[in-house]
Scaffold this active site. Structure first.
Site, PDB file in Angstrom:
ATOM      1  N   ASP A  27      37.314  20.421  51.316  1.00 52.77           N
ATOM      2  CA  ASP A  27      37.642  19.237  52.114  1.00 52.77           C
ATOM      3  C   ASP A  27      39.034  19.294  52.734  1.00 52.77           C
ATOM      4  O   ASP A  27      39.294  18.640  53.742  1.00 52.77           O
ATOM      5  CB  ASP A  27      37.467  17.957  51.301  1.00 52.77           C
ATOM      6  N   GLU A  50      35.338  32.528  46.623  1.00 60.13           N
ATOM      7  CA  GLU A  50      36.663  32.878  47.161  1.00 60.13           C
ATOM      8  C   GLU A  50      37.109  34.269  46.745  1.00 60.13           C
ATOM      9  O   GLU A  50      37.785  34.960  47.518  1.00 60.13           O
ATOM     10  CB  GLU A  50      37.704  31.842  46.711  1.00 60.13           C
ATOM     11  N   HIS A 113      42.173  15.053  43.671  1.00 61.99           N
ATOM     12  CA  HIS A 113      41.371  16.123  43.099  1.00 61.99           C
ATOM     13  C   HIS A 113      41.971  17.475  43.512  1.00 61.99           C
ATOM     14  O   HIS A 113      42.689  17.586  44.502  1.00 61.99           O
ATOM     15  CB  HIS A 113      39.924  16.014  43.575  1.00 61.99           C
ATOM     16  N   HIS A 114      41.679  18.485  42.763  1.00 61.98           N
ATOM     17  CA  HIS A 114      42.182  19.854  42.950  1.00 61.98           C
ATOM     18  C   HIS A 114      43.676  19.985  42.616  1.00 61.98           C
ATOM     19  O   HIS A 114      44.267  21.027  42.874  1.00 61.98           O
ATOM     20  CB  HIS A 114      41.949  20.381  44.371  1.00 61.98           C
ATOM     21  N   GLY A 412      42.164  48.510  40.979  1.00 59.81           N
ATOM     22  CA  GLY A 412      41.000  48.813  40.154  1.00 59.81           C
ATOM     23  C   GLY A 412      40.233  47.600  39.656  1.00 59.81           C
ATOM     24  O   GLY A 412      39.793  47.568  38.506  1.00 59.81           O
ATOM     25  N   ASP A 443      25.998  50.035  38.409  1.00 60.21           N
ATOM     26  CA  ASP A 443      25.138  48.895  38.072  1.00 60.21           C
ATOM     27  C   ASP A 443      25.928  47.778  37.385  1.00 60.21           C
ATOM     28  O   ASP A 443      25.643  46.602  37.566  1.00 60.21           O
ATOM     29  CB  ASP A 443      23.962  49.341  37.195  1.00 60.21           C
ATOM     30  N   ASN A 471      23.559  53.769  35.577  1.00 56.86           N
ATOM     31  CA  ASN A 471      23.713  54.600  34.371  1.00 56.86           C
ATOM     32  C   ASN A 471      23.818  53.721  33.125  1.00 56.86           C
ATOM     33  O   ASN A 471      24.466  54.094  32.148  1.00 56.86           O
ATOM     34  CB  ASN A 471      24.916  55.541  34.493  1.00 56.86           C
ATOM     35  N   GLY A 473      25.138  50.595  32.304  1.00 54.46           N
ATOM     36  CA  GLY A 473      26.337  49.964  31.768  1.00 54.46           C
ATOM     37  C   GLY A 473      27.631  50.543  32.294  1.00 54.46           C
ATOM     38  O   GLY A 473      27.665  51.241  33.303  1.00 54.46           O
ATOM     39  N   GLU A 477      34.177  52.805  31.013  1.00 52.59           N
ATOM     40  CA  GLU A 477      34.739  52.188  29.813  1.00 52.59           C
ATOM     41  C   GLU A 477      34.270  52.922  28.558  1.00 52.59           C
ATOM     42  O   GLU A 477      35.049  53.114  27.616  1.00 52.59           O
ATOM     43  CB  GLU A 477      34.327  50.703  29.740  1.00 52.59           C
TER      44      GLU A 477
END
Length: 562
Positions: A27, A50, A113-114, A412, A443, A471, A473, A477
């Protein structure tokens, strides 16, 4: 004779060929968004959230040199800040325009608000300040046009995000239209002549003595528009030229003097030896982050290193503040030829290509994929690679001439590329409808920002190919820590239904698991036609990864544990 302030902003952007505005309505920015439609050729992307909009603005800017993101006050701007932070870290020019409450509401400290409920309307502006080149929190209609111009110029020149807080009640106020007649001055300030001359003379002395010099191209050579200077320097000197992972696409990889990608200890042995045994390194636009340097494993044997940066030059241990690389390189190019006449070009490293010949029923692997896809790429492609196996695998692929690579190696942020692909695809639509935009995303990464595929469908970016590397997952990591930990697992999705879910008008979804299946796609001439949005799910073994990622993961785990 007059235009609204909101229209002034978008007319200025239109003059710079920034024709797509990214963001979401709220708004406090709705009146501003009305003005987008008053400017010929301007379009409102209307992103899914956003954060994705900030990623899209980043991708757009990497193609066009500048982008515009519009959010609403508080909730909207904070949602975008991860993307804005990435643009700051990686030198990407972005105008972040925030629709803020009216000046009267601010002066009365209304409990709107916000807000945080404490009457502080500048708190979010202050939060953003450390990841911005400059800011303007506009309160005076008389100075507003000059403030907008100042912010746009700084975003363009410094290739960093800037912030404009635009009160809702000022958007419809009028400013003189003739202000738009004066083009924005986007030129770099000239280098100080004496300092630049000292730099040039010192560099020429090193060049004159060098027997085994090289050129090393990094990210900021791309961000600060120095590709032509790099090209001229390579052609005049005949020095071997290398890139870093972040500098990939800064050099024509078909050039006979291109030697490969240098990543410290993770480099191909011949590339590592060639770079590290040189006696002069002309480093252009270095951004020495961990993943860009093989966890800081550069090991030059020479101290004769010249670093050309956007705002200073460094020769060995001497710094020359304010000597900017673009003008400095142009001056060097004009004077270097007589000193390289007797240079005897050494051979560039030979990196043998992985042998992709195999039976068609062979399961796909990363090594096969990144070698084979090089031969499917074509001149002018925009290639977007996600953090993870894609960003490391693409290093071993060969780019055709005039390719643009997009990869967020320093920041990253997982999921960045889906949004960035939207921005890149919309920029490509505006620049050259024959340009292809090719995304490689894991994925797991896809699940963070998948909503932005809806924006691709809305704008029919049929110049886009999305390769989803499935692959099972977060493989990057798993390699760093927690190989069998459930926190590296994801809920499997039916990825081939995504384009239907988002109501794509012209689309094609395919799954491949063998070399023969992917080979058939690459050899099909219709697969390369820009007539539909395509998703290709590539099934790969769970722990399969490019060799340099496996090595980097071990280095990262060591760093994390020390």
């Amino acid at each position: 004779m007059e235009v609204t302030l909101g229209r002034f902003l978008f007319e200025r952007l239109s003059q710079l060929k920034v024709n797509t505005i990214f963001g979401l309505p709220g708004d406090f920015n709705l009146s501003l968004l009305d003005k987008v439609y008053e400017v010929d050729g301007m379009r409102w992307a209307g992103n899914a959230n956003e954060l994705n909009a900030a990623y899209a603005a980043d991708g757009y800017s990497r193609i066009k040199g500048l982008s515009c993101l519009v959010t609403t006050f508080g909730v909207g701007e904070l949602s975008a800040l991860n993307g804005v932070g990435g643009a700051f870290a990686e030198y990407v020019g972005m105008l972040h325009v925030v629709g803020v409450p009216s000046i009267l509401s601010q002066s009365k400290q209304l409990l709107l608000h916000h807000t945080l409920g404490n009457g502080d309307f500048t708190v979010f502006h202050r939060m953003s300040n450390n990841i911005l080149q400059t800011t303007a929190f506009i309160s005076d209609i008389n100075t507003a046009p000059s403030e907008i111009d100042r912010c746009i110029r700084e975003a363009w020149v410094y290739q960093r995000p800037v912030y404009i807080g635009l009160p809702a009640n000022l958007v419809d106020l009028k400013v003189p239209a003739h202000l738009l007649d004066q083009p924005l001055d986007l030129s770099l300030r000239p280098n100080e002549p004496e300092a630049q001359e000292e730099v040039i003379q010192n560099v020429l002395k090193l060049v004159e003595r060098a027997q085994n010099p090289i050129i090393l191209v990094d990210a900021c050579a791309l961000r600060h528009n120095c590709r032509e200077e790099v090209k001229e320097l390579v052609n005049i000197t005949n020095y071997p030229v290398f890139t870093t992972p972040m500098g990939k696409s800064g050099v024509n990889e078909d050039h006979p003097r291109f030697g490969g990608v240098y990543v410290g200890t993770l480099s191909h042995p011949e590339v590592k030896e060639s770079v590290e045994s040189s006696d002069l390194i002309l480093s252009i636009g270095a951004l020495l982050s961990d993943f860009n340097t093989g966890s800081f494993s550069y090991s030059y044997k020479t101290k004769n290193v010249v670093e050309f940066h956007s705002d200073y030059t460094k020769i060995k241990q001497a710094n020359f503040p304010g000597v900017q690389m673009k003008e400095c390189l142009q001056m060097l190019i004009s004077k270097i030829a007589p000193l390289v006449i007797n240079y005897k070009p050494v051979s560039v490293p030979y990196v043998p290509e992985y042998n992709t010949a195999c039976p068609p029923e062979t399961p796909l692997t990363q090594e096969w994929l990144w070698t084979r896809v090089s031969h499917w790429f074509r001149e002018g492609d925009i290639i977007v690679t996600e953090t993870g196996t894609s960003a490391f695998g693409i290093i071993q692929s060969r780019f055709p001439n005039n390719t643009i690579g997009i990869s967020q190696v320093l920041w990253g942020s997982i999921g960045f590329t889906v949004g960035a692909t939207v921005g890149a695809a919309m920029a490509a639509q505006e620049l050259d409808p024959t340009k292809r935009v090719i995304l490689f995303v894991g994925d797991g990464s896809l699940q963070l920002t998948v909503q932005e595929i809806s924006t691709m469908c809305k704008w029919q970016t049929n110049n886009t190919w999305m390769f989803v590397l499935n692959n099972d997952g977060y493989t990057i990591e798993r390699l760093i820590h927690g190989m069998n930990a459930t926190y590296n697992d994801i809920q499997p999705w039916k990825n081939l239904k995504i384009l239907d879910l988002f109501n794509a008008k012209e689309s094609e979804s395919t799954r491949v698991s063998t070399t023969g299946e992917l080979e058939s796609l690459f050899e099909d001439p219709m697969f390369a036609v820009l007539n539909k949005l395509r998703m290709i799910e590539v099934l790969l073994p769970r722990m399969d990864a490019p060799a340099n990622l496996v090595a980097q993961a071990k280095l990262s785990e060591q760093v994390n544990n020390t």
